[in-house]
Design an enzyme around this catalytic site. Structure first.
Site, mmCIF file in Angstrom:
data_model
loop_
_atom_site.group_PDB
_atom_site.id
_atom_site.type_symbol
_atom_site.label_atom_id
_atom_site.label_comp_id
_atom_site.label_asym_id
_atom_site.label_seq_id
_atom_site.Cartn_x
_atom_site.Cartn_y
_atom_site.Cartn_z
ATOM 1 C CB CYS A 112 -54.364 -34.622 -73.209
ATOM 2 S SG CYS A 112 -53.695 -35.946 -72.849
ATOM 3 C CB CYS A 127 -52.452 -38.964 -78.485
ATOM 4 S SG CYS A 127 -50.824 -38.189 -78.416
ATOM 5 C CB CYS A 146 -51.806 -31.608 -74.821
ATOM 6 S SG CYS A 146 -50.632 -32.200 -75.608
ATOM 7 C CE LYS A 162 -48.458 -25.507 -77.629
ATOM 8 N NZ LYS A 162 -49.106 -26.433 -76.615
ATOM 9 C CE LYS A 165 -45.346 -28.004 -77.878
ATOM 10 N NZ LYS A 165 -45.995 -29.295 -77.693
ATOM 11 N NE ARG A 208 -53.891 -29.612 -82.507
ATOM 12 C CZ ARG A 208 -52.563 -29.858 -81.930
ATOM 13 N NH1 ARG A 208 -51.822 -29.046 -82.148
ATOM 14 N NH2 ARG A 208 -52.422 -31.033 -81.387
ATOM 15 N NE ARG A 254 -47.691 -26.089 -82.831
ATOM 16 C CZ ARG A 254 -47.483 -27.484 -82.352
ATOM 17 N NH1 ARG A 254 -48.231 -27.952 -81.277
ATOM 18 N NH2 ARG A 254 -46.376 -28.224 -82.624
ATOM 19 C CB CYS A 292 -47.326 -38.650 -72.962
ATOM 20 S SG CYS A 292 -47.347 -37.072 -73.827
HETATM 21 S S1 SF4 Z 1 -50.163 -34.995 -73.503
HETATM 22 FE FE1 SF4 Z 1 -49.300 -36.408 -74.450
HETATM 23 S S2 SF4 Z 1 -50.678 -37.917 -74.792
HETATM 24 FE FE2 SF4 Z 1 -51.806 -36.080 -74.149
HETATM 25 S S3 SF4 Z 1 -52.461 -35.598 -76.265
HETATM 26 FE FE3 SF4 Z 1 -50.529 -34.481 -75.706
HETATM 27 S S4 SF4 Z 1 -48.943 -35.757 -76.501
HETATM 28 FE FE4 SF4 Z 1 -50.870 -36.886 -76.524
#
Ligand code: SF4
Length: 1471
Positions: free
Chosen positions: A1321, A1327, A1370, A1102, A1100, A966, A1035, A1366
């Site tokens: 995401c 991931c 993100c 932000k 983290k 990244r 970040r 998940c």
């Molecule tokens: S929300 Fe979860 S699955 Fe999606 S990119 Fe972030 S860590 Fe990975």
């Protein structure tokens, strides 16, 4: 049970009676009519006791060689729908097949032309016109094949009907294996021959009545013994069949008059033929039918015999059956020889009684050699009358579109399906294409000669034309130059043609004019399927490859990777690449459009340039036309990444320049190819002055052999040590997320502390046999997916199931217990309750079945318990100690503390760890686990390809590790040069694509370890870096894209950039490891982190800067937010500061929740940096470092209380924040399209779905953006919604930019409001935390939901819909109006009620939904919204007002009232 179709009846018998079934597929998009029965056989047990091997053969492949291959099988069945191409390819193999136990079942539809092609080459040919007969004949054919070890063709009419009682598999088995019976001569009606009515009629009427009035004795023609033996074999088998099915199985049936004047022998569908003095014989046995048998069909009375066959495409005038009958009747001692007619009949449903009468009359009046016909042939023959071009499956256009795009008017398909209409079915075959190409090349050669000749006579042609033709002669093999020259040559030729002076006669000019269409250099392509690769040696493919002609062959292979097992494993299909490479001068490439688009382009262009045959093997895995693109993509990835379908290019022309001819474009390489390259490499070493090893080419992905050896040695050592201490306890764990592993490690440590000889390992590292040698085993397992065992326990679980299935008890010496960990609320529906802790519960029960004895009851840890799984563990662990007799042991020493991220950070020497050493280790594609935590601070995440994780584990190799990188790019701004550098990095080091993330930056995926350093260096060369893009530090600082307010953007961008620099870690590890900048004076100068210290932050951190009225950065979801406040002059006056926002939660853990930032107060721009820093330091010193799940600033604030937190920040600042100022947000989505900013420059905000920058067929966005980067003088601005803005375009450049945008369809904003407002995401496949699909799935879900929106007139209404794989969130799902958060593959948490401009959290509406449920929920809800929304009311507000869901007023209250409201409340929640 009834079986209603002939194909299912035949398929069932084929399945039940064979060792091997070869099923030939029809051309796409059709599917085999037999396949359904093979997939779901009605009998679980077949006659052999186990299922046959069913092999599916693609249409057009050489089925004969496949059948021959199974020479050791006792019975082989072949099933196919009648098709001339397929059957013609079997023909050459029939002499060999005829002495094998093979049954060829051919389904026909009203035309026996193709099936009868095989008749002469096989000893037995049966025909069935009804379903019942098809069933009985299928049995009969199997019996003949088995007992006689001979081939039988069984042609049967497709149709519906009943077969009566279904014969059980056991009976069929007895039937097949019963000894052969002596035959009893049967006539057509099943009576003994001799009972037949060949007797003289009483009155002796009829002109041919024998004079003595006795039974006529036909003269028996001589016939060979084998034919008699075959007939007896048929009779014997038919008797056996009769006793099985209890129905007569006859060689023919006779109807009509006993002493007719006309006998009609029919072969084909049965129809009513009631005409006076006519007898009809329907043939069921077509071979063996000797002349004497044929004569038995004919009584003494008739004058005429008509052989009437259902044939429409028979190429010769007389059919074999007619010739045989005509030949046989010659032996009749008659005064007036019988007249024998040949006839064909068509669709039986169209034949009327009148037609029949007319037909008989016509026969009477016609001379013997007249070919008669009855009924309509065209309507029964679905395929013969109109020759249609074969269907080209839609998926395959991905390649043909590319070709036509690349070569435009030069592109020609030499075996184009369109040629079939004019040239017949063979027009698509390689042989045909070869002939065509060779003729075209020869004709072009004539043109070359004619031009050369014309150039020798310069007086005959104008000077200009002479000059162009001279150039053409020089460059006639160069496609580009030819095209340019044609532009000049053609008009000159036109005027020459107008001049009669030169065109007349046979001279070279006339020749040139007649061949002028050949001036351009055509790119000739022959396109075929993988079926061509089955029989390389004997097919036209061999001739094509060996021809040396300049032709390109594209072979599309569509066998999905996961279905590769169902293909015939014995046939070396894809060796076509090796086959071609072994032919010295052939260009070969293996490509996959869904894996590397640019590699496909490169290969096609190289193939076109190559002067000789080129073979492109193109992968396109799909089973039906409806296979979604996502599936094709997944299958392609599996195939490429596993090495099943390596991407490579082989260009022999490079060898002439001393270059390596082979280029590997993917990482893995299959063995055969490796061997070829080894061989090639070996040979080329002999000729090289300085040999060197092409190690790069022949290396596979790193395997963890060394690692395994080390582990084994350690294990042996541990065993040795443990042997001298207390009772042994083996602790085995299976864990995906690490929680079960932690518990297991703690158990093992505590066991050691109690004097037990404990060892610990993953469950899968032990086999059942290994476990059987143990005394005490404690298992600890969590749950994955739909109640499955975690990844590192699946093999053992499977082995347990298999051993239970075999009824064995290998664990009788073992004592065991199990601790399972799960979440009783994870599956809220009652019917799913059994998934809770399923692996643990099943393991506990099944181990006992295997003979093991539990030493302690099962323990169950539940996330929902007060103390989580610990509650259950605390009950279970004492039971273990008690059983092992160590419960009384007092443990004085503290248990070893588990290693946490905090330990790793402090031990890392300012983020160095052993990263540098790990990069040097080529034995593995991974880095050490602790380094994996540290590289995050450097902007690098280790990942592995989740799509192929199982496959690789099964193969015993380590996961396919790669890295995500990244970039740190504050405010998401870069220029064209930087964009081009990023584009190149993705191609050279990553997977060819990159992602624009929700933090306004670039993210590369699929970077393998050895490419890490070059990638980071390339990023730094572009004046960007990756430091602190991830990790427990501040970040990338993000900023509103604000297209119109350019002055303000400059101010806030500068603010963000300098803030990002200010909060950067100061460690020099980054430069040292990645940029090779060594510390001055070695270790003498120590790193120092003035802001972070050695521990860095607890989690983290932000920061975002938003400029109202747009909240496109979702400022409240950040740890720190700055809301820009503008003064009366439009200048930045300062910021309202927010703190404590954050998205991540853990499923089922109510101590985690999303939270929106709280406004602390106002500060000036000059104060902003200091405020951010002090908030960060307050978090550094007060955040929870003991529990990472509770470590974000949001929890710190809630724990401290907002006022206390603010007071602490102000104390550190030494001054107080001003009261917050007024602001208004009205959206959090992007302002797409064109705008003009305050400086009069233009901006265009374009839509890139979910930020994925890639080239796809028809959407070459990556190429388009690259072209834009070359001409853009302004900047690229990424948005936090993952889209891209082209900013600062001067008016004179506008047209050029618009042209490129249009050329690459990047200006297309014609999407629904829903799609434009969506965001997902990355999730699968890269991931490591993904539980379900996101980026690859949301667009497909939106396709369906937008249809609902359109139905309700909401096409252009913006509804913010987000998805993540998940709960880490993100893509900021918890502020979306509707959101889906992955729980397991295909299953999501559904949330509703977020604020349209990110001002309100949503809430869980359903705890577990699949696509079907999502659509069922949204359909009425969207309709309701369309009908009853108030003016301007947003969807998120509406669902609250309409009572679907309660509003969320604070993060801590997020779980309150979840599950919907009122009548919309989820039943299980309400209960
Ligand atoms: S929300 Fe979860 S699955 Fe999606 S990119 Fe972030 S860590 Fe990975």
């Amino acid at each position: 049970m009834t079986i209603s179709t002939a194909t299912s009846a035949v398929a069932r018998i084929a399945f039940a009676t064979s060792d091997v079934v070869v099923d030939c597929q029809p051309p796409l998009p059709e599917t085999s009519p037999f396949a359904q029965t093979y997939k779901n056989p009605s009998d679980s047990k077949t006659t052999t006791g186990c299922s046959p091997t069913v092999i599916s053969i693609p249409h057009g492949a050489d089925s004969g060689s496949s059948l021959l291959h199974h020479h050791s099988a006792n019975a082989v069945s072949y099933t196919v729908s009648s098709d001339r191409l397929v059957l013609a390819r079997i023909l050459p193999h029939l002499p060999e097949l005829s002495s094998r136990p093979v049954v060829l079942h051919i389904a026909v539809r009203g035309d026996l032309s193709d099936a009868l092609l095989l008749r002469a080459a096989v000893p037995f040919f049966l025909y069935s016109s009804t379903v019942q007969r098809a069933h009985d004949h299928a049995l009969l054919a199997s019996r003949i094949a088995r007992t006689e070890k001979r081939a039988v063709v069984h042609a049967f009419e497709e149709g519906e009907g009943d077969i009566g009682e279904v014969i059980h598999a056991d009976k069929i088995r007895a039937f097949l294996l019963s000894p052969k019976r002596a035959s009893r001569h049967l006539n057509g009606n099943g009576n003994s021959i001799g009972d037949h009515s060949h007797s003289n009629p009483a009155n002796g009427a009829g002109s041919d009545n024998p004079t003595n009035g006795h039974v006529e004795s036909h003269a028996t023609p001589s016939e060979d013994m084998s034919s008699t033996a075959d007939y007896e074999a048929y009779e014997s088998a038919s008797l056996a069949t009769l006793s099985l099915v209890r129905r007569a199985v006859r060689p023919w049936t006779q109807s009509g008059e006993e002493f007719p004047h006309t006998v009609v022998i029919t072969l084909g569908q049965t129809f009513s033929f009631e005409v006076e003095s006519v007898s009809v014989i329907d043939l069921h046995l077509v071979s063996p039918l000797s002349p004497s048998k044929l004569l038995q069909l004919i009584p003494w009375s008739p004058k005429r015999v008509i052989v009437l066959e259902q044939l429409h495409r028979w190429d010769t005038k007389w059919t074999p059956l007619f010739v045989e009958v005509a030949g046989a009747v010659q032996h009749l001692p008659r005064k007036n020889p019988l007249i024998v007619h040949s006839g064909t009949f068509g669709d039986v449903s169209s034949i009327t009684h009148a037609d029949i009468l007319k037909f008989i009359r016509h026969a009477k009046d016609s001379p013997p050699n007249t070919r008669l016909s009855l009924g309509d042939a065209s309507s029964s023959d679905h395929s013969s009358s109109i020759v249609r071009p074969p269907h080209v499956p839609a998926h395959e256009s991905s390649y043909t579109t590319l070709l036509s795009h690349l070569f435009a008017d030069r592109f020609e398909i030499s075996n184009s399906p369109q040629l079939v209409t004019t040239l017949g079915a063979m027009a698509t075959s390689p042989e045909f294409a070869l002939g065509r190409v060779s003729q075209q090349i020869a004709t072009r050669g004539e043109l070359v000669k004619a031009v050369q000749k014309a150039l020798e006579e310069p007086d005959n042609i104008p000077a200009d034309l002479h000059s162009f033709l001279s150039k053409w002669i020089l460059h006639n093999e160069d496609a580009v130059k030819c095209r340019e020259l044609c532009v000049n040559i053609n008009p000159q030729l036109d005027s020459l043609a107008a001049s009669t002076r030169c065109v007349t006669g046979e001279g070279p000019i006339a020749k040139i004019l007649s061949l002028r269409s050949h001036f351009k250099m055509v790119s000739r392509w022959i396109i075929g399927s993988d079926a061509w690769s089955y029989d390389l040696g004997s097919s036209g493919m061999h001739h094509l490859i060996a021809s040396g002609l300049n032709v390109n062959i594209l072979i599309i292979d569509n066998v999905p990777y996961s279905a590769r097992g169902s293909a015939d494993p014995t046939r070396r299909k894809r060796d076509i690449g090796l086959y071609a490479m072994n032919h010295a001068d052939v260009y070969v490439a293996s490509v996959a459009v869904y894996s590397s688009y640019s590699q496909v382009l490169q290969s096609l262009m190289e193939a076109d340039r190559f002067n000789g045959p080129s073979v492109i093997l193109a992968y396109l895995p799909y089973q039906t036309e409806d296979t979604p693109a996502l599936e094709v993509l997944k299958e392609t990835k599996l195939a490429v990444d596993s090495g099943y379908w390596p991407l490579y290019r082989w260009d022999p022309s490079k060898e002439k320049d001393g270059k390596e001819p082979f280029t590997l474009d993917s990482d893995a390489i299959k063995n055969e190819l490796k061997e070829f390259l080894d061989r090639h490499n070996h040979l080329s070493q002999l000729t090289r002055p300085k040999p060197d090893l092409a190690a790069e080419i022949v290396s596979s992905l790193g395997e963890s052999l060394q690692e395994a050896r080390k582990k084994r040695a350690q294990q042996a050592y541990d065993e040795l040590l443990n042997a001298v201490s207390g009772k042994p306890l083996l602790v085995l764990y299976a864990s995906d997320g690490g929680a079960a592993e932690k518990k297991a490690k703690r158990l093992a440590n505590r066991a050691k502390a109690r004097g037990l000889a404990s060892t610990i390992a993953t469950i899968d590292s032990y086999s059942i046999e290994d476990v059987a040698k143990e005394e005490y085993v404690a298992f600890v397992t969590s749950v994955a997916g739909q109640g499955e065992p975690p990844q590192n326990g699946r093999t053992f679980f499977k082995a347990v199931n298999a051993t239970v299935g075999r009824g064995e008890k290998p664990l009788s010496e073992v004592k065991y217990s199990v601790f399972g960990m799960g979440d009783s609320h994870y599956w809220p529906r009652p019917e799913d309750a059994h998934y809770y802790n399923r692996p643990g519960k099943e393991l506990f029960a099944k181990l006992e079945v295997l003979g093991a004895q539990p030493f302690a009851e099962i323990g169950l840890g539940n996330d929902q318990d007060a103390d989580g799984p610990e509650t259950g563990y605390k009950i279970w662990e004492p039971l273990v100690w008690k059983a092992l007799g160590v419960d009384a042991v007092e443990v004085t020493e503290a248990e070893p503390e588990p290693i946490t991220n905090e330990h790793m950070k402090i031990a890392s020497n300012y983020l160095r760890g052993t990263i540098a050493e790990g990069l040097e280790d080529t034995s593995t594609g991974a880095i050490a686990p602790t380094d994996g935590q540290l590289t995050k601070f450097h902007g690098i995440y280790q990942q592995d390809d989740r799509d192929i994780r199982d496959e690789r584990q099964a193969e015993g190799v380590e996961p396919a590790y790669s890295f995500m990188i990244r970039v740190r790019m504050p405010g998401g701004v870069c220029d064209g040069k930087q964009w081009l550098a990023m584009d190149q990095i993705a191609d050279e080091h990553g997977n060819g694509t990159f992602k624009i993330t929700t933090r306004q930056t670039f993210q590369f995926h699929g970077v393998i370890k050895r490419h890490l350093k070059p990638s980071i260096q390339a990023i730094n060369r572009a004046l960007l870096d990756t430091l602190a893009a991830c990790g427990d530090v501040n970040r990338n600082v993000i900023v509103s894209a604000i297209p119109t307010l350019s002055q303000l953007h400059r101010e806030v961008y500068e603010f963000a950039k300098t803030l990002s620099e200010r909060l950067l870690p100061r460690t020099s590890a980054y430069h040292e490891i990645w940029l090779d900048k060594k510390l001055v004076a070695g270790d003498a100068v120590k790193d120092f982190e003035p802001l972070y210290g050695e521990y860095y932050l607890p989690r983290k951190f932000k920061i975002a800067v938003a400029v109202p009225p747009t909240n496109d950065v979702d400022v409240f979801t950040n740890d720190v937010g700055f809301i820009a406040i503008v003064d009366d002059h439009g200048k930045l006056a300062g910021f309202n500061v927010t703190a404590g926002g954050g998205m991540g939660v853990t499923h089922g853990s109510k101590k985690t929740y999303p939270r929106l930032g709280s406004i602390l107060g106002f500060c000036t721009p000059e104060q902003g940096h200091e405020v951010a820093e002090q908030i960060m330091l307050t978090q550094r010193d007060n955040g929870n470092r003991a529990d990472r799940k509770n470590a974000r600033l949001k929890y710190t604030i809630d724990r401290m209380g907002l006022d206390n937190f603010k007071a602490e920040v102000e104390r550190r600042l030494g001054w107080k924040l001003q009261p917050p100022r007024h602001y208004v947000f009205d959206r959090n989505i992007d302002d797409f399209g064109w705008s003009v900013d305050q400086d009069g420059r233009h901006n265009f905000l374009l839509f890139i779905e979910n930020g994925r920058v890639q080239d796809e067929p028809g959407c070459n966005f990556k190429t388009g953006l690259r072209e834009l980067a070359k001409i853009l003088k302004g900047t690229f601005r990424m948005t936090a919604n993952q889209h891209i803005m082209l900013a600062g375009i001067e008016t004179p450049d506008l047209l050029d930019i618009k042209r490129v945008l249009a050329e690459y369809k990047l200006d297309n904003l014609n999407h629904t409001g829903l799609r434009l407002s969506s965001s997902a995401c990355v999730a699968f496949p890269t991931c490591g935390l993904a539980m379900a699909e996101s980026e690859r799935y949301l667009p497909l879900l939106i396709n369906k939901v937008e249809a609902i929106c359109e139905e309700n007139g909401l096409r252009n209404d913006s509804i913010v819909m987000r998805m993540t794989g998940c709960p880490n969130g993100c893509a900021r799902p918890y502020v979306a109006e509707v959101a889906f958060v992955g729980k397991a593959p295909g299953t999501y948490l559904m949330l509703l009620g977020g604020g349209y401009y990110g001002e309100r959290l949503n809430k869980i509406y359903r705890e577990s939904v699949t696509e079907v449920e999502i659509l069922a929920i949204l359909k009425p809800m969207i309709k309701h919204y369309a009908l009853e929304r108030r003016d301007g009311e947003r969807f998120g507000d509406f669902v609250i007002r309409a009572g679907y869901i309660a509003p969320t007023t604070a993060g801590k209250e997020w779980y309150d009232d979840m599950g919907g409201s009122g009548i919309h409340r989820e039943v299980t929640v309400a209960a």
